[in-house]
Design an enzyme around this catalytic site. Structure first.
Site, PDB file in Angstrom:
ATOM      1  CB  CYS A 138      28.746 -48.895 -22.386  1.00 11.83           C
ATOM      2  SG  CYS A 138      29.116 -50.635 -22.657  1.00 11.83           S
ATOM      3  CB  CYS A 141      27.754 -51.417 -19.807  1.00 11.28           C
ATOM      4  SG  CYS A 141      29.294 -51.274 -20.712  1.00 11.28           S
ATOM      5  CG  ASP A 142      24.982 -48.968 -18.510  1.00 14.55           C
ATOM      6  OD1 ASP A 142      25.276 -49.739 -17.588  1.00 14.55           O
ATOM      7  OD2 ASP A 142      25.658 -47.964 -18.802  1.00 14.55           O
TER       8      ASP A 142
END
Length: 313
Positions: A138, A141-142
């Site tokens: 992701c 997300c990261d």
């Protein structure tokens, strides 16, 4: 079999942000929800390390820790949270039948499906070993954790293109690894990728190994045309080859798209079967965030509450 049957008012299948939020709302509405956590209690967030984009955690939070918070809150509200996995369903008529671990039969007046999705992986040992230490499925997300660094992303569809573009705004260079000599992504997405100077596309390329002891340090690639390998130094390796919704047991009962995502009436959590609701990543292939999953879990509990009130159950 009779003594291994139990009737519940509201059954929730799955335990990510969607399932736990549904449990919080359903418990507060006195629906006495029973939640089965499934094969991965806490869902995809339990394989994430730092979560910084969920409101209410100003310092950020570890994914597994956040899911423990969700679980505790649902339990405090009175939700009955259990280990176990739904293995078969019969939605012919209410009460709906759901088998847990192939042995226990639950009959339920209403069912909320929040079984989530699982990221598809390449299947490399190093990819699993370094998952959460630079390997991620992701970018949204990261990606933030690799600001100004060089990263690699594997994939060729719209999601991969979108994530590569997202990373290009944060990272110094994005090495995009494409297995074939063309992308599956839509023309407009491909054009954007090609126009972005710090995205470098590698055609006919497969990933052989992610290198690094404690964290990602490089990726070893192979070019199929020349049969040569090369190591690219990177700080992160993003896998964007798609997600698979955990919806197999609902085949034949509920409507789903070609990829297996459950279809719900837009703006609601309602499936084609009255009394069966779906929330979170099992029905959302667009956003796939913890906060949107939680929101849809809330919707599912409210929809279930209204349905049960209307039926006078």
């Amino acid at each position: 079999m009779e003594n291994n049957t139990e009737h519940v008012h509201c059954l929730i299948i799955g335990s990510g942000p969607a399932g736990y939020t549904a449990a919080i709302y359903a418990a507060r509405a006195n629906l006495k929800p029973v939640l089965y956590q499934g094969i991965q209690p806490g869902g995809q967030l339990t394989i994430t390390t730092e979560v910084e984009n969920y409101p209410g955690y100003p310092e950020g939070v570890q994914g597994p820790e956040m899911m423990i918070d969700f679980e505790k809150q649902a339990a405090r509200m009175g939700a009955d949270i259990r280990y176990g996995m739904a293995t078969k369903v019969d939605f012919m008529e209410p009460p709906f039948k759901v088998w847990i671990d192939e042995e226990k039969l639950i009959t339920a007046d209403s069912v909320i499906i929040s079984t989530g999705a699982s990221a598809k992986w390449l299947g490399l040992e190093s990819e699993q070993r370094l998952n959460g230490y630079g390997v991620s499925a992701c970018a949204v997300c990261d990606g933030f954790f690799f600001k100004g660094k060089e990263v690699a992303i594997v994939g060729a569809g719209d999601t991969a293109a979108e994530e590569a573009l997202y990373l290009s705004k944060l990272c110094s260079t994005v090495h995009m690894l494409v297995r074939r000599d063309q992308m599956r992504a839509s023309k407009i997405m491909q054009d954007r990728v090609f126009k972005t100077e710090n995205i470098k596309v590698y055609w006919n390329t497969s990933t052989q190994e992610v290198l690094g002891e404690k964290k990602v340090e490089a990726v070893r690639i192979m070019n199929h045309e020349t049969n040569t390998t090369a190591d690219i130094p990177v700080s992160a390796f993003f896998v964007a080859i798609g997600h698979k919704p955990n919806s197999d047991i609902f085949k034949g009962w509920l409507e789903m798209d070609d990829a297996g995502y459950l279809l719900t009436t837009p703006g609601t959590s309602k499936t084609i079967i009255e009394g069966v609701f779906a929330a979170g990543d099992v029905q959302d292939k667009i956003y796939r965030q913890a906060v949107t999953a939680a929101g849809s879990g809330c919707m599912a509990a409210l929809d279930a509450e209204r349905y049960l009130a209307m039926k006078g159950i």
